[in-house]
Write a protein that holds these residues in place. Structure first.
Motif, PDB file in Angstrom:
ATOM      1  N   ARG A   1       6.614 -10.673  -8.969  1.00 36.94           N
ATOM      2  CA  ARG A   1       5.995  -9.445  -9.438  1.00 36.94           C
ATOM      3  C   ARG A   1       5.725  -8.540  -8.248  1.00 36.94           C
ATOM      4  O   ARG A   1       5.402  -9.010  -7.157  1.00 36.94           O
ATOM      5  N   PHE A   2       5.831  -7.222  -8.459  1.00 34.84           N
ATOM      6  CA  PHE A   2       5.626  -6.258  -7.383  1.00 34.84           C
ATOM      7  C   PHE A   2       4.704  -5.154  -7.869  1.00 34.84           C
ATOM      8  O   PHE A   2       4.851  -4.657  -8.997  1.00 34.84           O
ATOM      9  N   ALA A   3       3.744  -4.782  -7.025  1.00 32.73           N
ATOM     10  CA  ALA A   3       2.824  -3.700  -7.376  1.00 32.73           C
ATOM     11  C   ALA A   3       2.487  -2.903  -6.126  1.00 32.73           C
ATOM     12  O   ALA A   3       2.317  -3.457  -5.040  1.00 32.73           O
ATOM     13  N   VAL A   4       2.395  -1.605  -6.308  1.00 27.04           N
ATOM     14  CA  VAL A   4       1.993  -0.698  -5.232  1.00 27.04           C
ATOM     15  C   VAL A   4       0.584  -0.200  -5.511  1.00 27.04           C
ATOM     16  O   VAL A   4       0.310   0.321  -6.602  1.00 27.04           O
ATOM     17  N   MET A   5      -0.287  -0.356  -4.544  1.00 23.95           N
ATOM     18  CA  MET A   5      -1.630   0.208  -4.613  1.00 23.95           C
ATOM     19  C   MET A   5      -1.537   1.580  -3.947  1.00 23.95           C
ATOM     20  O   MET A   5      -1.592   1.708  -2.716  1.00 23.95           O
ATOM     21  N   GLU A   6      -1.354   2.603  -4.770  1.00 22.13           N
ATOM     22  CA  GLU A   6      -0.859   3.895  -4.311  1.00 22.13           C
ATOM     23  C   GLU A   6      -1.719   4.546  -3.233  1.00 22.13           C
ATOM     24  O   GLU A   6      -1.197   5.174  -2.309  1.00 22.13           O
ATOM     25  N   GLU A   7      -3.022   4.430  -3.318  1.00 18.02           N
ATOM     26  CA  GLU A   7      -3.903   5.127  -2.384  1.00 18.02           C
ATOM     27  C   GLU A   7      -4.334   4.274  -1.204  1.00 18.02           C
ATOM     28  O   GLU A   7      -5.211   4.673  -0.437  1.00 18.02           O
ATOM     29  N   GLU A   8      -3.707   3.099  -1.041  1.00 17.90           N
ATOM     30  CA  GLU A   8      -4.144   2.160  -0.006  1.00 17.90           C
ATOM     31  C   GLU A   8      -3.130   2.073   1.126  1.00 17.90           C
ATOM     32  O   GLU A   8      -1.974   2.498   0.991  1.00 17.90           O
ATOM     33  N   ALA A   9      -3.579   1.494   2.238  1.00 21.47           N
ATOM     34  CA  ALA A   9      -2.738   1.351   3.417  1.00 21.47           C
ATOM     35  C   ALA A   9      -2.359  -0.116   3.617  1.00 21.47           C
ATOM     36  O   ALA A   9      -1.997  -0.806   2.672  1.00 21.47           O
ATOM     37  N   HIS A  10      -2.486  -0.609   4.826  1.00 23.94           N
ATOM     38  CA  HIS A  10      -1.957  -1.921   5.188  1.00 23.94           C
ATOM     39  C   HIS A  10      -2.843  -3.076   4.724  1.00 23.94           C
ATOM     40  O   HIS A  10      -2.344  -4.152   4.438  1.00 23.94           O
ATOM     41  N   GLN A  11      -4.155  -2.840   4.639  1.00 22.67           N
ATOM     42  CA  GLN A  11      -5.077  -3.945   4.395  1.00 22.67           C
ATOM     43  C   GLN A  11      -6.095  -3.616   3.299  1.00 22.67           C
ATOM     44  O   GLN A  11      -7.307  -3.563   3.538  1.00 22.67           O
ATOM     45  N   PRO A  12      -5.632  -3.448   2.082  1.00 19.50           N
ATOM     46  CA  PRO A  12      -6.559  -3.120   0.991  1.00 19.50           C
ATOM     47  C   PRO A  12      -7.535  -4.244   0.667  1.00 19.50           C
ATOM     48  O   PRO A  12      -8.592  -3.983   0.083  1.00 19.50           O
TER      49      PRO A  12
ATOM     50  N   GLY B   1       0.829  -1.193   0.000  1.00 21.09           N
ATOM     51  CA  GLY B   1       0.000   0.000   0.000  1.00 21.09           C
ATOM     52  C   GLY B   1       0.864   1.242   0.000  1.00 21.09           C
ATOM     53  O   GLY B   1       1.761   1.385   0.842  1.00 21.09           O
ATOM     54  N   GLY B   2       0.601   2.154  -0.929  1.00 18.44           N
ATOM     55  CA  GLY B   2       1.387   3.373  -1.004  1.00 18.44           C
ATOM     56  C   GLY B   2       1.261   4.247   0.225  1.00 18.44           C
ATOM     57  O   GLY B   2       2.144   5.065   0.504  1.00 18.44           O
ATOM     58  N   ARG B   3       0.188   4.080   0.988  1.00 17.28           N
ATOM     59  CA  ARG B   3      -0.026   4.862   2.202  1.00 17.28           C
ATOM     60  C   ARG B   3       0.174   4.032   3.461  1.00 17.28           C
ATOM     61  O   ARG B   3      -0.250   4.438   4.551  1.00 17.28           O
ATOM     62  N   ASP B   4       0.819   2.881   3.317  1.00 15.30           N
ATOM     63  CA  ASP B   4       1.098   2.021   4.468  1.00 15.30           C
ATOM     64  C   ASP B   4       2.339   2.554   5.178  1.00 15.30           C
ATOM     65  O   ASP B   4       3.439   2.520   4.639  1.00 15.30           O
ATOM     66  N   SER B   5       2.168   3.027   6.409  1.00 18.29           N
ATOM     67  CA  SER B   5       3.290   3.598   7.149  1.00 18.29           C
ATOM     68  C   SER B   5       4.091   2.553   7.903  1.00 18.29           C
ATOM     69  O   SER B   5       5.139   2.871   8.481  1.00 18.29           O
ATOM     70  N   THR B   6       3.644   1.309   7.911  1.00 16.31           N
ATOM     71  CA  THR B   6       4.324   0.251   8.661  1.00 16.31           C
ATOM     72  C   THR B   6       5.160  -0.610   7.710  1.00 16.31           C
ATOM     73  O   THR B   6       6.367  -0.467   7.620  1.00 16.31           O
ATOM     74  N   SER B   7       4.522  -1.530   6.995  1.00 12.13           N
ATOM     75  CA  SER B   7       5.246  -2.335   6.001  1.00 12.13           C
ATOM     76  C   SER B   7       5.256  -1.566   4.694  1.00 12.13           C
ATOM     77  O   SER B   7       4.517  -1.844   3.764  1.00 12.13           O
ATOM     78  N   ARG B   8       6.131  -0.612   4.623  1.00 16.45           N
ATOM     79  CA  ARG B   8       6.140   0.377   3.554  1.00 16.45           C
ATOM     80  C   ARG B   8       6.541  -0.256   2.218  1.00 16.45           C
ATOM     81  O   ARG B   8       7.153  -1.328   2.179  1.00 16.45           O
TER      82      ARG B   8
END
Length: 270
Positions: free
Chosen positions: A235-246, A213-220
């Motif tokens: 494969r790696f992807a960032v869900m930019e507007e999400e946090a820890h548990q999308p 998650g792009g907004r995950d402040s813990t497992s960044r």
């Protein structure tokens, strides 16, 4: 309806729904099968999904034996064998993603693919300090609601706090009758903070999708990127507007992502 499954001497609370290729869902700190509600409902028309309570969470007891990520990975492996599942797509989040990494390393024949949500190879200084803060919060919060309100600040997006989603999650947790003790939460947390797969991740040889998650402040995202970079072909992807548990906040989008990954994986292996 869930049931207990006897697996290597431990009665593990398990829920299994759907038909199709097998999927094992592995929860994180204190989370139970209920945390996967949107996946158990949303993917059961395409997969046979198995979710379970880790030892010391929900309805699965915490034995007196020392707790480690290796032990919990062995629990997951024993559960698959007890259910006569020869291999499964494995999806884990947060601490459950660390268990999933270890499951793939210790029992590779049981793992068909990996989805690692909000993961890391080893806690860095920031993540370790956050974990110690959660331990302190659990021990000192004046009430369960107060603990959840503080804990969830780092788990869900401001959007979810502001639109009432987090309030609904809190009410569900407060109503849940099978509470995890603070001692068991801390034992799980200590196991996670002590674990390091950095040098062994290259040994994972199944298709792997790492989501952050792009907004995950813990497992960044940079921690998830380190896992993906270490696993061959991941494969790696960032869900930019999400946090820890999308998978809970935007379950339809999350389910579509992992469904596409699993379908592609099956195409490559059949």
């Amino acid at each position: 309806m869930g049931r207990y499954v006897r697996a290597d001497g431990l009665d593990i609370w398990t829920e299994q729904v759907g038909t199709g290729p097998d999927v094992l869902l592995v929860g994180g700190l204190g989370d139970t099968v209920e945390s996967w509600h949107f996946q158990l409902d949303g993917l059961a028309d395409r997969y046979r999904l198995t979710a379970f309570d880790n030892r010391g969470a929900g309805r699965t007891a915490m034995p007196e034996d020392p707790v480690s990520i290796e032990t919990m990975a062995d629990d997951a492996a024993a559960l698959l064998r007890a259910l006569d599942i020869p291999s499964a797509h494995v999806a884990g989040f947060s601490g459950g993603s660390i268990i999933s990494q270890e499951l793939a390393l210790r029992h590779p024949r049981l793992v068909r693919s990996l989805v690692l949500q909000s993961t890391w190879p080893v806690p860095d200084a920031y993540l370790r300090r956050w974990g110690l803060f959660i331990r302190w919060l659990a021990e000192t919060a004046p009430a369960e609601r107060t603990f959840l309100e503080g804990f969830y600040l780092d788990i869900y997006t401001p959007r979810a706090h502001n639109d009432g989603t987090v309030d609904r999650f809190i009410e569900d947790v407060l109503a849940f009758p099978h509470k995890q003790t603070t001692e068991n939460l801390n034992r799980f947390l200590d196991a996670v903070l002590d674990h390091d797969t950095t040098n062994r991740l290259p040994d994972i040889d199944v298709p792997t999708l790492v989501l952050a998650g792009g907004r995950d402040s813990t497992s960044r995202p940079e921690l998830g990127r380190a896992v993906a970079d270490a696993i061959p072909g991941a494969r790696f992807a960032v869900m930019e507007e999400e946090a820890h548990q999308p998978f809970q906040e935007i379950p339809d989008e999350w389910n579509a992502r992992v469904d596409a990954f699993w379908r592609a994986t099956q195409t490559r292996t059949t």
